[in-house]
Write a protein that holds these residues in place. Structure first.
Motif, short mmCIF file in Angstrom:
data_model
loop_
_atom_site.label_atom_id
_atom_site.label_comp_id
_atom_site.label_asym_id
_atom_site.label_seq_id
_atom_site.Cartn_x
_atom_site.Cartn_y
_atom_site.Cartn_z
N ARG A 290 64.93 11.26 56.54
CA ARG A 290 66.32 10.94 56.20
C ARG A 290 66.93 10.09 57.33
O ARG A 290 66.67 10.34 58.51
N ARG A 291 67.75 9.09 56.92
CA ARG A 291 68.42 8.21 57.88
C ARG A 291 69.84 8.73 58.07
O ARG A 291 70.54 9.00 57.09
N ILE A 292 70.27 8.88 59.32
CA ILE A 292 71.61 9.39 59.57
C ILE A 292 72.37 8.35 60.38
O ILE A 292 71.90 7.91 61.44
N GLU A 293 73.54 7.94 59.86
CA GLU A 293 74.35 6.96 60.59
C GLU A 293 75.58 7.68 61.14
O GLU A 293 76.38 8.24 60.38
N ALA A 294 75.73 7.67 62.45
CA ALA A 294 76.87 8.35 63.09
C ALA A 294 78.11 7.45 62.97
O ALA A 294 77.99 6.26 62.63
N GLY A 295 79.27 8.02 63.26
CA GLY A 295 80.55 7.31 63.17
C GLY A 295 80.53 6.01 63.98
O GLY A 295 81.13 5.02 63.61
N ASP A 296 79.82 6.02 65.12
CA ASP A 296 79.79 4.82 65.98
C ASP A 296 78.71 3.83 65.55
O ASP A 296 78.42 2.87 66.25
N GLY A 297 78.09 4.10 64.38
CA GLY A 297 77.08 3.17 63.85
C GLY A 297 75.66 3.46 64.34
O GLY A 297 74.70 2.82 63.92
N THR A 298 75.52 4.43 65.24
CA THR A 298 74.18 4.76 65.75
C THR A 298 73.34 5.36 64.62
O THR A 298 73.80 6.24 63.89
N VAL A 299 72.09 4.89 64.51
CA VAL A 299 71.21 5.38 63.45
C VAL A 299 70.11 6.24 64.06
O VAL A 299 69.51 5.89 65.08
N THR A 300 69.90 7.41 63.46
CA THR A 300 68.76 8.24 63.85
C THR A 300 68.03 8.69 62.58
O THR A 300 68.59 8.58 61.48
N TYR A 301 66.81 9.20 62.76
CA TYR A 301 66.01 9.66 61.63
C TYR A 301 65.62 11.12 61.85
O TYR A 301 65.39 11.53 62.99
N GLU A 302 65.57 11.87 60.76
CA GLU A 302 65.07 13.24 60.89
C GLU A 302 64.22 13.58 59.67
O GLU A 302 64.37 12.97 58.61
N TYR A 303 63.30 14.52 59.85
CA TYR A 303 62.48 14.95 58.73
C TYR A 303 63.31 15.83 57.80
O TYR A 303 64.10 16.66 58.26
N VAL A 304 63.17 15.62 56.50
CA VAL A 304 63.79 16.50 55.52
C VAL A 304 62.82 17.65 55.36
O VAL A 304 61.65 17.45 55.02
N ASP A 305 63.30 18.85 55.69
CA ASP A 305 62.39 20.00 55.66
C ASP A 305 62.04 20.42 54.25
O ASP A 305 62.89 20.89 53.52
N GLU A 306 60.80 20.20 53.89
CA GLU A 306 60.30 20.73 52.62
C GLU A 306 59.83 22.15 52.91
O GLU A 306 59.73 22.56 54.05
N GLN A 307 59.52 22.88 51.86
CA GLN A 307 58.96 24.20 52.05
C GLN A 307 57.62 24.05 52.79
O GLN A 307 56.71 23.39 52.27
N PRO A 308 57.49 24.53 54.06
CA PRO A 308 56.21 24.32 54.75
C PRO A 308 55.06 25.05 54.06
O PRO A 308 55.26 26.15 53.54
N THR A 309 53.92 24.42 54.04
CA THR A 309 52.76 25.00 53.37
C THR A 309 51.95 25.79 54.39
O THR A 309 51.75 25.33 55.51
N GLU A 310 51.51 26.94 54.01
CA GLU A 310 50.64 27.74 54.89
C GLU A 310 49.36 26.93 55.15
O GLU A 310 48.73 26.45 54.20
N PRO A 311 48.98 26.72 56.44
CA PRO A 311 47.77 25.93 56.69
C PRO A 311 46.54 26.56 56.04
O PRO A 311 46.32 27.76 56.18
N HIS A 312 45.80 25.77 55.29
CA HIS A 312 44.56 26.31 54.72
C HIS A 312 43.41 25.31 54.76
O HIS A 312 42.28 25.69 55.02
N THR A 313 43.68 24.01 54.54
CA THR A 313 42.56 23.06 54.61
C THR A 313 42.61 22.20 55.87
O THR A 313 41.59 21.85 56.44
N LEU A 314 43.85 21.83 56.30
CA LEU A 314 43.96 20.92 57.44
C LEU A 314 45.05 21.38 58.41
O LEU A 314 46.07 20.73 58.57
N PRO A 315 44.83 22.55 59.05
CA PRO A 315 45.85 23.03 60.00
C PRO A 315 46.02 22.07 61.16
O PRO A 315 45.05 21.47 61.64
N PHE A 316 47.27 21.96 61.59
CA PHE A 316 47.63 21.07 62.70
C PHE A 316 48.47 21.90 63.66
O PHE A 316 49.53 22.41 63.30
N LEU A 317 47.99 22.09 64.85
CA LEU A 317 48.69 22.92 65.84
C LEU A 317 49.34 21.99 66.85
O LEU A 317 48.64 21.38 67.66
N PHE A 318 50.66 21.88 66.77
CA PHE A 318 51.38 20.89 67.56
C PHE A 318 51.86 21.48 68.88
O PHE A 318 52.41 22.58 68.91
#
Ligand SMILES: O=C(O)CCC(=O)C(=O)O
Length: 291
Positions: free
Chosen positions: A62-90
């Motif tokens: 998702r793109r977020i534009e602040a009042g001063d015009g600054t743009v940032t991006y964030e992930y839209v949280d989907e329902q996280p899937t329980e790791p089963h085939t391709l776990p990724f440990l960050f």
């Protein structure tokens, strides 16, 4: 396997410059690889609390534009899937001293410094990429597309925790492809691109470089061996057609002083580094390089 290396040779550094990767290199001791393999299995089984998710989860930005015009991006949280085939440990180094000891090993820090050609090396992130039996490909991608930086001042150290080859999930790379431009990031579930609307004009990477006339090399690594690759190198991995889990420990080292663009470029953890400012050891751990 030969003893873990203290440094890369001049020829290996040259090969990295020309081809964008160098492998196989004995990076950690076989016994350390086995220890980390078991540690990763504990995290995947949920025996240790970890920031873990399925690499093939859907990604929406998702793109977020602040009042001063600054743009940032964030992930839209989907329902996280329980790791089963391709776990990724960050960022497992933050939770587990067994991984932290390797991530901050001065020998590995020194080799990263040789390739980055910088004075100070910082640990940007680490992850375990585990492929359960039957897990499919990791699609072709360039790492830089997912990171909050524009300068390719990062080197990845990919370490096999099992013997890994084409039949159980080998890293595959296109030699010399690090000299191409940046392409759009892809979702690991289906290779569909994302951020196209936020990065107009940025091209899509082919998912069949062989048919497009590019040479493809598959790493062949024993447990403890691995490779170093450039953030613009085209790479992915083959399916795991074996009956056993296949795990790799992946470290990303960044040159201190690289301009940090944070979520103004791509969603990422907030390190407390102002957009456009150099990233320093105030934000990420300094990696010792004195061997
Ligand atoms: O281990 C894998 O399957 C892929 C790893 C990868 O894409 C990376 O290290 O950047």
């Amino acid at each position: 396997m030969s003893a873990p290396r203290q440094r890369l040779t001049v020829k290996e550094v040259e090969r990295y410059r020309v081809e964008g990767f160098v492998q196989p290199v004995a990076i950690i001791d076989f016994h350390d690889a086995v220890r980390l393999r078991h540690a990763a299995a504990e995290h995947i089984a949920g025996l240790v609390p970890t920031e873990r998710y399925e690499l093939t989860d859907e990604v929406k930005v998702r793109r977020i534009e602040a009042g001063d015009g600054t743009v940032t991006y964030e992930y839209v949280d989907e329902q996280p899937t329980e790791p089963h085939t391709l776990p990724f440990l960050f960022n497992i180094w933050r939770l587990d001293s067994r991984f932290r000891a390797i991530a901050l090993d001065p020998r590995i820090g020194f080799m990263a410094k040789q390739l980055l050609g910088c004075d100070e090396v910082l640990l940007m992130e680490d992850n375990v990429v585990a492929k359960a039996p039957g897990a499919g490909v990791v699609p072709w991608h360039q790492d830089l597309s997912y990171w909050p930086i524009e300068d390719p001042a990062v080197v990845t150290v990919w370490i096999a925790l099992d013997d890994i080859h084409a039949a159980n999930g080998a890293m595959t790379v296109v030699p010399g492809s690090h000299r191409t431009v940046e392409h759009l990031p892809v979702q690991f579930r289906d290779a569909a691109t994302f951020m196209a609307e936020h990065r107009p004009g940025v091209p899509t990477l082919t998912q069949d470089p062989g048919s497009a006339g590019h040479p493809v090399v598959a790493y062949r690594t024993r447990a403890g061996e691995g490779g170093f690759h450039h953030p613009l190198l085209w790479h992915g991995s083959t399916p795991n057609g074996s009956r056993a889990m296949r795990s790799a420990y992946v470290l990303r080292y960044i040159a201190a002083g690289t301009a940090w663009l944070g979520s103004s470029r791509v969603p990422y953890d907030d390190l407390g580094c102002v957009t456009g400012a150099p990233v320093t050891s105030d934000h990420l751990p300094r990696v010792p390089t004195d061997t």
